[in-house]
Design an enzyme around this catalytic site. Structure first.
Site, mmCIF file in Angstrom:
data_model
loop_
_atom_site.group_PDB
_atom_site.id
_atom_site.type_symbol
_atom_site.label_atom_id
_atom_site.label_comp_id
_atom_site.label_asym_id
_atom_site.label_seq_id
_atom_site.Cartn_x
_atom_site.Cartn_y
_atom_site.Cartn_z
ATOM 1 N N ASN A 11 0.869 -1.174 0.000
ATOM 2 C CA ASN A 11 0.000 0.000 0.000
ATOM 3 C C ASN A 11 0.908 1.227 0.000
ATOM 4 O O ASN A 11 1.525 1.540 1.019
ATOM 5 C CB ASN A 11 -0.895 -0.029 1.246
ATOM 6 N N LYS A 13 0.080 4.245 -0.158
ATOM 7 C CA LYS A 13 -0.550 5.425 0.456
ATOM 8 C C LYS A 13 -0.327 6.641 -0.464
ATOM 9 O O LYS A 13 -0.304 6.468 -1.681
ATOM 10 C CB LYS A 13 -0.025 5.650 1.874
ATOM 11 N N HIS A 98 -9.297 1.266 5.093
ATOM 12 C CA HIS A 98 -8.013 1.427 5.787
ATOM 13 C C HIS A 98 -8.229 2.354 6.990
ATOM 14 O O HIS A 98 -9.038 3.281 6.930
ATOM 15 C CB HIS A 98 -6.976 2.019 4.833
ATOM 16 N N GLU A 100 -6.617 4.755 8.060
ATOM 17 C CA GLU A 100 -6.427 6.178 7.769
ATOM 18 C C GLU A 100 -7.700 6.781 7.172
ATOM 19 O O GLU A 100 -7.998 7.953 7.385
ATOM 20 C CB GLU A 100 -5.220 6.370 6.823
ATOM 21 N N GLU A 166 -5.018 -4.917 10.585
ATOM 22 C CA GLU A 166 -4.007 -3.887 10.760
ATOM 23 C C GLU A 166 -4.276 -3.156 12.068
ATOM 24 O O GLU A 166 -5.074 -2.200 12.092
ATOM 25 C CB GLU A 166 -4.054 -2.882 9.602
ATOM 26 N N GLY A 172 2.875 2.417 10.810
ATOM 27 C CA GLY A 172 3.733 3.585 10.676
ATOM 28 C C GLY A 172 4.762 3.748 11.781
ATOM 29 O O GLY A 172 5.402 4.790 11.879
ATOM 30 N N SER A 211 3.751 -2.186 10.247
ATOM 31 C CA SER A 211 5.196 -2.266 10.484
ATOM 32 C C SER A 211 5.832 -3.588 10.061
ATOM 33 O O SER A 211 6.771 -4.070 10.702
ATOM 34 C CB SER A 211 5.513 -1.978 11.967
HETATM 35 P P1 13P Z 1 3.396 0.413 7.556
HETATM 36 O O1 13P Z 1 3.836 -0.912 6.951
HETATM 37 O O2 13P Z 1 4.146 1.581 7.011
HETATM 38 O O3 13P Z 1 3.361 0.355 9.054
HETATM 39 O O4 13P Z 1 1.886 0.650 7.059
HETATM 40 C C1 13P Z 1 0.991 -0.393 7.195
HETATM 41 C C2 13P Z 1 -0.251 -0.062 6.463
HETATM 42 O O5 13P Z 1 -0.999 0.815 6.870
HETATM 43 C C3 13P Z 1 -0.530 -0.810 5.227
HETATM 44 O O6 13P Z 1 -1.820 -0.576 4.778
#
Ligand code: 13P
Length: 252
Positions: A11, A13, A98, A100, A166, A172, A211
């Site tokens: 992803n 983002k 997601h 976010e 997740e 993050g 992560s």
């Molecule tokens: P990270 O792997 O950067 O922690 O992000 C995970 C994520 O939100 C994947 O959708």
């Protein structure tokens, strides 16, 4: 369990530019034969879905999107992109719900389910994200929260979808749940799906995300019920993402 083909998804983002799409071509070369045994997916920003799908049309890397409109039909919805358009542009999967989007854009379970259903109707495979916040974990509400999100966010019609666990607090940063905690939540998700879909729940792939990096991926992939990963930061560079993919037991 053996029947589920692993899926390792990146992803991106809101990161990357057109020049970075070359990383996908590098990835395709690096992973070699592993691509036949594991589904490999990159979800770039919407602006790059069509060009990356075109550039990789004859390669092993699948392209997906990070969100779609809940509207199935063409409609006056400024700024939205429909699942049908994403499919037309060459996407095969779409991430929905997601954290976010749930947090920043206040997306509800109901909206996430509508998006997942729109995706299925357009022939895309939705990846439905669920996961608890740190406060919810501290309060002992993981099963309540994740159970509710699964029951209310996955599509109600039949068709293949993926669930990504997740934990919001693991995204993050540098910390992940313990392997036992990951196993526990994945089992809970499958049990919840079984309550909704019976034996078909065994076909649903459940990914871990938060992560994941080249160092911890190998052991996460050994956890019972983990069918792959949804990777953020470490999917942006072909070197990191291929190290994650090649660390999967099915890769060799
Ligand atoms: P990270 O792997 O950067 O922690 O992000 C995970 C994520 O939100 C994947 O959708």
């Amino acid at each position: 369990m053996g029947a589920r083909k692993p899926l390792i998804a990146g992803n991106w983002k809101m990161f990357g530019r057109a020049a970075d799409l070359a990383e996908i071509g590098v990835l395709a070369e690096t992973i070699g034969a592993a691509a036949g045994r594991i589904d490999i997916l990159i979800c770039p920003p919407a602006a790059y879905v069509q060009s990356s799908a075109w550039q990789n049309r004859s390669g092993p890397i699948l392209i997906g999107a990070q969100d779609c409109s809940p509207n199935g039909a063409d409609a006056a919805r400024t700024g939205e992109v429909s699942a049908a358009m994403l499919a037309d542009a060459g996407a095969k999967y779409v991430i929905v719900g997601h954290s976010e989007r749930r947090q920043i854009h206040k997306e509800t379970d109901d909206l996430v389910r509508q998006k997942a259903e729109a995706a299925l109707s357009a022939g895309l495979i939705p990846i439905v994200c669920v996961g608890e916040t740190q406060d919810e974990r501290t309060a002992g509400k993981v099963a309540d929260v994740v159970g509710r999100q699964v029951r209310s966010s996955v599509p109600s019609q039949s068709g293949a979808f993926v669930v990504a666990y997740e934990p919001v607090w693991a995204i993050g940063g540098n910390s992940t749940p313990t392997l036992a905690e990951i196993a526990e939540v994945h089992a809970l998700i499958r049990e919840t799906l079984a309550g909704q879909f019976g034996g078909q729940a065994n076909d649903t792939r459940i990914l871990y995300g938060g992560s994941v990096n080249p160092k911890n991926a190998g052991e996460i992939f050994t956890v019972a019920g983990v069918d792959g990963a949804l990777v953020g930061r470490a999917s942006l560079k072909a070197a990191d993402f291929s190290a994650i993919i090649l660390g999967h037991p099915a890769a060799v």
